[in-house]
Design an enzyme around this catalytic site. Structure first.
Site: not given
Ligand code: NAD
Ligand code: GLY
Length: 366
Positions: A243, A247, A239, A229, A123, A254, A187, A145, A267, A250
């Site tokens: 917030r 997006n 949100e 942010k 939990r 998406h 972003e 998130k 993404h 997005h």
């Molecule tokens: P990712 O986590 O897939 O990383 C991208 C690639 O880079 C992967 O292959 C990873 O292994 C590699 N990598 C990571 N760090 C590295 C480094 N320092 N050197 C070499 N390779 C490296 O993608 P991302 O773009 O970081 O994140 C995308 C995800 O984040 C999506 O799932 C999206 O929905 C999510 N997201 C979440 C939020 C949130 O608020 N929680 C906001 C934006 C995006």
């Molecule tokens: N990436 C959108 C949010 O964090 O609200």
């Protein structure tokens, strides 16, 4: 030797936390030590990042009773309930108790899934974000998130769950592939567009330095993005209103990610094309000048980001997928548009005709 350049704070009362930005922060003398309470830790990372940074993080933890290292398969397609269960299987097998701390070492995929695992395990246990992609450093690691994907929709199963700290070591960006770096810049640009016109112009000017990954420019871009942010999250953690402006692009993005199959488009790439679509719609409403859209298109192209959706997508597919967006309320599609550059608004009055014209424009390769 670590060098702490900036410390920001996400002001959420007892759920508030610091964001540390600097160079070599993964080293033992970095600020991570301040947040290492208890003697049980779970490091979640993936097969790409582990060979690069896991040893350093493991050394920074020092001698502990129990450290479980979980190395997941790499890729958005693994951000699933199945992978989440893999994490629980390992953590249960190693008998972690409620005092354990999960540490996410990786990009947004690792951060989102680790955060959700921490929110659910017994939990809720503590977790720390150590983002290693630009996108994760400026966006996903901050704000709480957490989620996994469902085949029918992106990030559909998750929770709001804040970390104890975010540790941004900008040196980890040197190993990031150019395509991933560009996706993160999408972003960064978003923050300028939605809330800070001067930051947007600063980014336009500094883009060559950023693309060269020049340290001072990167540190400032990350700090200004995280500050934006943190401010928005502090004002509207779950949100309820403001917030949603985070997006921008997005809802279109998406739809692209879901239609193409998770991982085909990054993404940030989908968000880039989506932001251009949102800007075009804003221009069609007379809120921003058409030249602003052209300037942004050229900027995206200079970064190597897409400016049109995938050629095989149809309007019907977009409308169907957009209709399932989390921002849909009572059947009304809510879109983030720009009243001006640096000023985002959420609208729920986009007409079917307006959307059909916009999609037709982009799907013929605007
Ligand atoms: P990712 O986590 O897939 O990383 C991208 C690639 O880079 C992967 O292959 C990873 O292994 C590699 N990598 C990571 N760090 C590295 C480094 N320092 N050197 C070499 N390779 C490296 O993608 P991302 O773009 O970081 O994140 C995308 C995800 O984040 C999506 O799932 C999206 O929905 C999510 N997201 C979440 C939020 C949130 O608020 N929680 C906001 C934006 C995006
Ligand atoms: N990436 C959108 C949010 O964090 O609200």
């Amino acid at each position: 030797m670590s060098l702490l350049m900036h410390t920001l704070h996400v002001e959420l009362g007892e759920r508030g936390y610091p964001i540390y930005i600097g160079r070599d922060l993964l080293d033992e003398d970095g600020p991570l030590a301040r947040h290492l309470t208890g003697s049980q830790f779970v490091i979640v990372t993936n097969e790409t990042i582990a060979p690069l940074y896991l040893d350093r993080l493991r050394s920074a933890l020092g001698e502990r009773d129990l450290v479980t290292e979980i190395i997941l398969a790499d890729g958005e397609q693994h951000k699933t309930l199945t992978t989440l269960n893999e994490i629980f299987d390992r953590v249960m097998a190693d008998r972690h108790n409620r005092s354990t701390t999960f540490i996410a070492l990786g990009g947004g995929v690792i951060g989102d899934i680790t955060g959700f695992a921490a929110a659910c395990y017994q939990r809720g246990v503590k977790f720390i974000q150590v983002p290693t992609t630009l996108l994760a450093q400026v966006d996903s690691s901050v704000g709480g998130k957490t989620a996994v994907n469902h085949p029918q929709g992106k990030n559909m199963i998750g929770a709001f769950y804040q970390p104890q700290a975010v540790l941004i070591d900008i040196n980890t960006l040197h190993s990031l592939p150019p395509r991933e770096f560009a996706a993160g810049l999408a972003e960064v640009l978003k923050y300028g567009l939605i809330r800070d016109e001067s930051f947007y112009h600063w980014l336009q000017e500094r883009m060559p330095k950023l693309l060269a990954r020049e340290e001072a420019a990167l540190a400032e871009a990350i700090e200004r993005s995280c500050a934006c942010k943190a401010e928005v999250v502090a004002a509207d953690e779950r949100e309820g209103g403001l917030r949603a402006i985070l997006n921008l692009g997005h809802t279109f993005g998406h739809a692209i990610e879901t239609a193409q199959g998770y991982g085909a488009w990054l993404h940030g790439e989908a968000v880039a094309a989506g932001m251009l679509m949102a800007m075009e719609l804003s221009a069609r409403r007379g809120w921003i000048a058409a030249e602003e859209v052209q300037t942004f298109r050229a900027l995206l192209q200079s970064v190597g980001l897409p400016v049109v959706p995938p050629a095989d997508m149809t309007s019907a597919q977009f409308l169907d997928l957009m209709g399932r967006d989390k921002k849909v309320i009572d059947g009304n599609l809510r879109l983030v548009l720009l009243r001006a550059v640096g000023e985002a608004v959420v609208v729920d009055d986009a007409t079917g005709e307006e959307l059909a014209e916009l999609l037709a424009f982009f799907l013929k390769g605007a």
